[in-house]
Scaffold this motif. Sequence first.
Motif, PDB file in Angstrom:
ATOM      1  N   PRO A  83      19.445 -30.692  -7.710  1.00  0.00           N
ATOM      2  CA  PRO A  83      18.160 -30.056  -7.986  1.00  0.00           C
ATOM      3  C   PRO A  83      18.365 -28.597  -8.377  1.00  0.00           C
ATOM      4  O   PRO A  83      19.220 -27.917  -7.807  1.00  0.00           O
ATOM      5  N   PHE A  84      17.601 -28.129  -9.342  1.00  0.00           N
ATOM      6  CA  PHE A  84      17.713 -26.729  -9.733  1.00  0.00           C
ATOM      7  C   PHE A  84      17.184 -25.862  -8.600  1.00  0.00           C
ATOM      8  O   PHE A  84      16.104 -26.104  -8.063  1.00  0.00           O
ATOM      9  N   PRO A  85      17.929 -24.848  -8.185  1.00  0.00           N
ATOM     10  CA  PRO A  85      17.496 -24.017  -7.042  1.00  0.00           C
ATOM     11  C   PRO A  85      16.212 -23.253  -7.359  1.00  0.00           C
ATOM     12  O   PRO A  85      16.079 -22.648  -8.423  1.00  0.00           O
ATOM     13  N   ARG A  86      15.279 -23.297  -6.447  1.00  0.00           N
ATOM     14  CA  ARG A  86      13.978 -22.635  -6.627  1.00  0.00           C
ATOM     15  C   ARG A  86      13.889 -21.303  -5.892  1.00  0.00           C
ATOM     16  O   ARG A  86      12.951 -20.546  -6.112  1.00  0.00           O
ATOM     17  N   ARG A  87      14.841 -21.047  -4.989  1.00  0.00           N
ATOM     18  CA  ARG A  87      14.805 -19.797  -4.224  1.00  0.00           C
ATOM     19  C   ARG A  87      16.237 -19.353  -3.917  1.00  0.00           C
ATOM     20  O   ARG A  87      17.150 -20.197  -3.884  1.00  0.00           O
ATOM     21  N   PRO A  88      16.447 -18.072  -3.696  1.00  0.00           N
ATOM     22  CA  PRO A  88      17.792 -17.586  -3.381  1.00  0.00           C
ATOM     23  C   PRO A  88      18.209 -18.020  -1.981  1.00  0.00           C
ATOM     24  O   PRO A  88      17.602 -17.627  -0.984  1.00  0.00           O
ATOM     25  N   GLY A  90      21.794 -20.352   0.185  1.00  0.00           N
ATOM     26  CA  GLY A  90      23.181 -20.769   0.084  1.00  0.00           C
ATOM     27  C   GLY A  90      23.421 -21.792  -1.009  1.00  0.00           C
ATOM     28  O   GLY A  90      24.433 -21.736  -1.718  1.00  0.00           O
ATOM     29  N   TYR A  91      22.467 -22.718  -1.168  1.00  0.00           N
ATOM     30  CA  TYR A  91      22.614 -23.726  -2.217  1.00  0.00           C
ATOM     31  C   TYR A  91      22.585 -23.081  -3.597  1.00  0.00           C
ATOM     32  O   TYR A  91      23.349 -23.463  -4.492  1.00  0.00           O
ATOM     33  N   ALA A  92      21.723 -22.078  -3.772  1.00  0.00           N
ATOM     34  CA  ALA A  92      21.634 -21.406  -5.067  1.00  0.00           C
ATOM     35  C   ALA A  92      22.963 -20.753  -5.444  1.00  0.00           C
ATOM     36  O   ALA A  92      23.340 -20.718  -6.625  1.00  0.00           O
ATOM     37  N   LEU A  93      23.669 -20.233  -4.450  1.00  0.00           N
ATOM     38  CA  LEU A  93      24.957 -19.599  -4.720  1.00  0.00           C
ATOM     39  C   LEU A  93      26.007 -20.628  -5.145  1.00  0.00           C
ATOM     40  O   LEU A  93      26.889 -20.337  -5.956  1.00  0.00           O
ATOM     41  N   LYS A  94      25.908 -21.836  -4.591  1.00  0.00           N
ATOM     42  CA  LYS A  94      26.883 -22.884  -4.905  1.00  0.00           C
ATOM     43  C   LYS A  94      26.525 -23.651  -6.187  1.00  0.00           C
ATOM     44  O   LYS A  94      27.380 -24.337  -6.746  1.00  0.00           O
ATOM     45  N   PHE A  95      25.266 -23.543  -6.625  1.00  0.00           N
ATOM     46  CA  PHE A  95      24.790 -24.376  -7.725  1.00  0.00           C
ATOM     47  C   PHE A  95      25.584 -24.205  -9.024  1.00  0.00           C
ATOM     48  O   PHE A  95      25.943 -25.215  -9.656  1.00  0.00           O
ATOM     49  N   PRO A  96      25.871 -22.977  -9.477  1.00  0.00           N
ATOM     50  CA  PRO A  96      26.575 -22.844 -10.760  1.00  0.00           C
ATOM     51  C   PRO A  96      27.900 -23.604 -10.808  1.00  0.00           C
ATOM     52  O   PRO A  96      28.211 -24.263 -11.810  1.00  0.00           O
TER      53      PRO A  96
END
Length: 382
Positions: A83-88, A90-96
């Motif tokens: 899923p595209f991260p919707r908020r900053p 830990g997952y958002a940091l790993k997403f790229p």
Amino acid sequence: MSIRKSGRELGECSDERISPIVTKYLLAGGGTAGHVNPLLALADLITRLEADAEIVVLGTKEGLEARLVPERGYELQTIERLPFPRRPNGYALKFPAKYARAVKRVRALIRERGIEVVVGFGGYASAPAYRAAFLERVPYVIHEANAKPGLANRQGAKRAKFVGVTFAGTPIAGAIVTGMPLRPEITGLDRVALRADARAHFGLDPKLRTLLVTGGSQGARAINRGIGGSAAEIVATGAQVLHVWGGLTELEDPGVNGYHVIPYCDRMDLAFAACDLAVSRAGSTTVSELSGLGVPAVLVPYAVGNGEQRFNAAGVVRAGGAILVEDNELNSECVRATLLPLLSSDTRLAEMSARAKTAGTLDGTERLYDLVRAALGTKENS
């Protein structure tokens, strides 16, 4: 603005188009039935027209495709659900890094299998597929089911040369209205010829006017309560009801003679043939089926989410083939004021049926196939 083209302008679907060269397709998408079913409809048409075609489906292990694709006999390759991260967080940091690995995986699949065209239907598997196709210089086609596009298709369409949409007015620049790819049992349905048999299939009276009520396979609490609470009043008009209750809410049969409640329906084609009027959610496939078949409808858009169901319903409502009722307004008063007068009027039902057909099409699978073959033509000519 979307440009609608006729089947003839896009190329007629006939055996003359079958290529003697084996074409290798990657069809990407999944998660929900709205993504998986049009994917499978296209896969089935490709198989029928190109007996030697190789089809690989890209999805995730969590989506409906994990069951439906193998059941239909197609090969399924999976990538991680991202899923595209919707908020900053830990997952958002790993997403790229996770996304880059998914793209790398699809690029390898394209090279290993000699994929010649990628077709995406939205969902978690589509975004990496579009990026991989772009990097591998393989043409890719996007199909957007909803009038309000999802994130994967919105982003993918920025570089795509071939985009098909279900509904006119979908905000994707340069898109062509192909309509929704639909199952053959829907596209070949003769509602009038099958009406008596369809009613017999559900144990309905063959002579009574019939209302179909459905909230989809999972059900819709507002529809169940709003219509079920008026069961006696509806049947008192001389009509009968086929109510597909669904799986998420407790089954509550009103216990009224002539009001038939079933938990699921695996023959929606027969349900459409049996009915004179439908009350339904406004998912893209359902709206496409109802309008294409000319079934007059009261559409009740799902009130939660990003509001795409309201946009899906807009075209057929504007054409006069359906009436839109808000989720929180479907009650006994609405049934008396709106539903019962409509159900009792042959003239209005016939007029709505004709108007619904002007907003729908049953050849969406063929139109999308034509778009895919056009994309393949750019590769062959490059």
